[in-house]
Write a protein that holds these residues in place. Structure first.
Motif, PDB file in Angstrom:
ATOM      1  N   GLN A   5       0.831  -1.200   0.000  1.00 13.37           N
ATOM      2  CA  GLN A   5       0.000   0.000   0.000  1.00 13.37           C
ATOM      3  C   GLN A   5       0.871   1.257   0.000  1.00 13.37           C
ATOM      4  N   ARG A   6       1.972   1.202   0.739  1.00  6.79           N
ATOM      5  CA  ARG A   6       2.909   2.323   0.747  1.00  6.79           C
ATOM      6  C   ARG A   6       3.496   2.521  -0.648  1.00  6.79           C
ATOM      7  N   GLU A   7       3.893   1.429  -1.292  1.00  7.88           N
ATOM      8  CA  GLU A   7       4.456   1.521  -2.633  1.00  7.88           C
ATOM      9  C   GLU A   7       3.420   2.003  -3.642  1.00  7.88           C
ATOM     10  N   GLU A   8       2.182   1.530  -3.491  1.00  6.16           N
ATOM     11  CA  GLU A   8       1.124   1.926  -4.419  1.00  6.16           C
ATOM     12  C   GLU A   8       0.793   3.406  -4.266  1.00  6.16           C
ATOM     13  N   ALA A   9       0.834   3.910  -3.030  1.00 10.76           N
ATOM     14  CA  ALA A   9       0.574   5.334  -2.787  1.00 10.76           C
ATOM     15  C   ALA A   9       1.613   6.189  -3.498  1.00 10.76           C
ATOM     16  N   GLU A  10       2.873   5.793  -3.398  1.00  5.54           N
ATOM     17  CA  GLU A  10       3.929   6.550  -4.076  1.00  5.54           C
ATOM     18  C   GLU A  10       3.783   6.440  -5.583  1.00  5.54           C
ATOM     19  N   ARG A  11       3.451   5.248  -6.059  1.00  9.90           N
ATOM     20  CA  ARG A  11       3.295   5.039  -7.501  1.00  9.90           C
ATOM     21  C   ARG A  11       2.161   5.905  -8.062  1.00  9.90           C
ATOM     22  N   ALA A  12       1.093   6.052  -7.297  1.00 11.04           N
ATOM     23  CA  ALA A  12      -0.055   6.841  -7.745  1.00 11.04           C
ATOM     24  C   ALA A  12       0.294   8.316  -7.861  1.00 11.04           C
ATOM     25  N   VAL A  13       1.253   8.756  -7.055  1.00  9.79           N
ATOM     26  CA  VAL A  13       1.622  10.175  -7.032  1.00  9.79           C
ATOM     27  C   VAL A  13       2.662  10.513  -8.096  1.00  9.79           C
ATOM     28  N   LYS A  14       3.645   9.654  -8.280  1.00 10.03           N
ATOM     29  CA  LYS A  14       4.802  10.048  -9.086  1.00 10.03           C
ATOM     30  C   LYS A  14       4.497  10.246 -10.566  1.00 10.03           C
ATOM     31  N   TYR A  15       3.372   9.723 -11.043  1.00  7.50           N
ATOM     32  CA  TYR A  15       3.028   9.903 -12.449  1.00  7.50           C
ATOM     33  C   TYR A  15       2.108  11.093 -12.695  1.00  7.50           C
ATOM     34  N   LEU A  16       1.768  11.831 -11.652  1.00  5.70           N
ATOM     35  CA  LEU A  16       0.872  12.978 -11.810  1.00  5.70           C
ATOM     36  C   LEU A  16       1.628  14.177 -12.366  1.00  5.70           C
ATOM     37  N   SER A  17       0.987  14.909 -13.247  1.00  4.68           N
ATOM     38  CA  SER A  17       1.620  16.110 -13.788  1.00  4.68           C
ATOM     39  C   SER A  17       1.722  17.171 -12.689  1.00  4.68           C
ATOM     40  N   GLY A  18       2.793  17.920 -12.702  1.00  5.90           N
ATOM     41  CA  GLY A  18       2.996  18.957 -11.690  1.00  5.90           C
ATOM     42  C   GLY A  18       3.804  18.505 -10.500  1.00  5.90           C
ATOM     43  N   VAL A  19       4.030  17.190 -10.370  1.00  3.14           N
ATOM     44  CA  VAL A  19       4.809  16.652  -9.252  1.00  3.14           C
ATOM     45  C   VAL A  19       6.297  16.718  -9.587  1.00  3.14           C
ATOM     46  N   LYS A  20       7.078  17.311  -8.683  1.00  4.92           N
ATOM     47  CA  LYS A  20       8.528  17.430  -8.880  1.00  4.92           C
ATOM     48  C   LYS A  20       9.306  16.401  -8.060  1.00  4.92           C
ATOM     49  N   GLY A  21       8.656  15.813  -7.075  1.00  4.58           N
ATOM     50  CA  GLY A  21       9.330  14.824  -6.242  1.00  4.58           C
ATOM     51  C   GLY A  21       8.381  14.264  -5.203  1.00  4.58           C
ATOM     52  N   VAL A  22       8.750  13.116  -4.627  1.00  2.00           N
ATOM     53  CA  VAL A  22       7.917  12.456  -3.616  1.00  2.00           C
ATOM     54  C   VAL A  22       8.788  12.065  -2.419  1.00  2.00           C
ATOM     55  N   LEU A  23       8.359  12.447  -1.241  1.00  4.68           N
ATOM     56  CA  LEU A  23       8.987  12.007   0.006  1.00  4.68           C
ATOM     57  C   LEU A  23       8.014  11.049   0.681  1.00  4.68           C
ATOM     58  N   ASN A  24       8.336   9.766   0.637  1.00  7.80           N
ATOM     59  CA  ASN A  24       7.439   8.746   1.184  1.00  7.80           C
ATOM     60  C   ASN A  24       7.855   8.424   2.615  1.00  7.80           C
ATOM     61  N   LYS A  25       7.153   9.027   3.583  1.00 10.00           N
ATOM     62  CA  LYS A  25       7.447   8.807   4.993  1.00 10.00           C
ATOM     63  C   LYS A  25       6.412   7.897   5.656  1.00 10.00           C
ATOM     64  N   LEU A  26       5.630   7.200   4.845  1.00 11.33           N
ATOM     65  CA  LEU A  26       4.619   6.298   5.377  1.00 11.33           C
ATOM     66  C   LEU A  26       5.287   5.148   6.132  1.00 11.33           C
ATOM     67  N   LYS A  27       4.725   4.797   7.276  1.00 13.33           N
ATOM     68  CA  LYS A  27       5.252   3.709   8.090  1.00 13.33           C
ATOM     69  C   LYS A  27       4.284   2.528   8.070  1.00 13.33           C
ATOM     70  N   ILE A  28       4.823   1.350   8.345  1.00 12.63           N
ATOM     71  CA  ILE A  28       4.004   0.133   8.338  1.00 12.63           C
ATOM     72  C   ILE A  28       3.716  -0.302   9.768  1.00 12.63           C
ATOM     73  N   LYS A  29       2.447  -0.512  10.053  1.00 11.27           N
ATOM     74  CA  LYS A  29       2.025  -1.049  11.346  1.00 11.27           C
ATOM     75  C   LYS A  29       0.974  -2.123  11.058  1.00 11.27           C
ATOM     76  N   SER A  30       1.424  -3.365  11.034  1.00 10.70           N
ATOM     77  CA  SER A  30       0.554  -4.458  10.630  1.00 10.70           C
ATOM     78  C   SER A  30      -0.606  -4.643  11.607  1.00 10.70           C
ATOM     79  N   GLU A  31      -1.769  -4.959  11.040  1.00 13.40           N
ATOM     80  CA  GLU A  31      -2.941  -5.254  11.866  1.00 13.40           C
ATOM     81  C   GLU A  31      -2.999  -6.731  12.231  1.00 13.40           C
ATOM     82  N   LEU A  32      -2.076  -7.528  11.673  1.00 18.19           N
ATOM     83  CA  LEU A  32      -2.040  -8.954  11.954  1.00 18.19           C
ATOM     84  C   LEU A  32      -1.119  -9.236  13.131  1.00 18.19           C
ATOM     85  N   ASP A  33      -1.417 -10.300  13.850  1.00 17.06           N
ATOM     86  CA  ASP A  33      -0.552 -10.678  14.965  1.00 17.06           C
ATOM     87  C   ASP A  33       0.130 -12.026  14.696  1.00 17.06           C
ATOM     88  N   ASP A  34       0.237 -12.372  13.400  1.00 15.37           N
ATOM     89  CA  ASP A  34       0.888 -13.628  13.030  1.00 15.37           C
ATOM     90  C   ASP A  34       2.368 -13.586  13.420  1.00 15.37           C
TER      91      ASP A  34
END
Length: 219
Positions: free
Chosen positions: A121-150
């Motif tokens: 999901q973090r990778e997909e969020a960045e991918r969705a942004v980087k192809y938009l016109s007007g974007v000069k760069g992306v800083l992906n500071k999203l963190k992962i906190k799993s909802e699973l306890d496996d």
């Protein structure tokens, strides 16, 4: 074995091979497997494509990326316009939990913050942004906190690596709580990053420490 000159030529050819980059002015310098990219491109997408092309070349141990994005006047947008495009892109993508993402736009640079349950999901969020016109760069500071306890199973990660085309016996896996650590050697920067992506798919994972060292013989 490769000389610095041979690696430089390989990276230059890899960049030229990308259709999107045929007209881009990108300089390449190499020293002991460390590749530096410089130049000016007219979209963030081209910047990313040049970086990805270089990473996939055998012998690249590390990448220093100093490519500047200068948008044509007709592509310039206000930060408010870029922010709206980002939010619309998130809402139209079912795999992105947009309610968990905080977006900031400053001078065309998009910063993403928040917590998500999966790395894809973090990778997909960045991918969705980087192809938009007007974007000069992306800083992906999203963190992962799993909802699973496996409980993370080391053997499952090792098996996933073995199924991939990038695996060799130089990659070692260790698990501590919700963190996976990769150590050993990889033969390319691409192999190192791909091993990390495979590890990130583990259920219950919060963090991957990718400590693989890229080793390659140079003349």
């Amino acid at each position: 074995m490769k000389t610095n000159a041979k690696l430089q030529n390989d990276v230059q050819n890899a960049i030229r091979w990308e259709p999107l980059l045929h007209a881009a002015e990108i300089g390449v310098t190499v020293k002991d497997g460390v590749v530096s990219l410089t130049g000016i491109v007219d979209s963030y997408t081209k910047k990313v494509e040049a970086e990805n092309a270089a990473k996939k070349v055998a012998g690249v141990r590390a990448l220093v990326e100093n490519i500047e994005v200068k948008l044509p006047n007709s592509w310039e947008k206000t930060d408010a316009e870029v922010a709206k495009e980002v939010l619309d892109a998130f809402k139209s993508n079912y795999s992105i939990p947009d309610e968990n993402i905080k977006t900031k736009v400053e001078d065309g640079w998009v910063t993403l913050e928040g917590e998500l349950p999966w790395n894809y999901q973090r990778e997909e969020a960045e991918r969705a942004v980087k192809y938009l016109s007007g974007v000069k760069g992306v800083l992906n500071k999203l963190k992962i906190k799993s909802e699973l306890d496996d409980a993370i199973q080391k053997k499952d990660i090792e098996n996933a690596l073995r199924r991939s085309s990038i695996y060799d016996n130089g990659i070692k896996v260790s698990v501590s709580g919700t963190t996976v650590t990769l150590t050993g050697t990889a033969n390319s920067l691409y192999q190192k990053e791909e091993a990390g992506r495979i590890a990130w798919k583990t259920p219950g994972i919060w963090n991957v420490k990718n400590e693989l060292e890229v080793e390659y013989d140079f003349d």
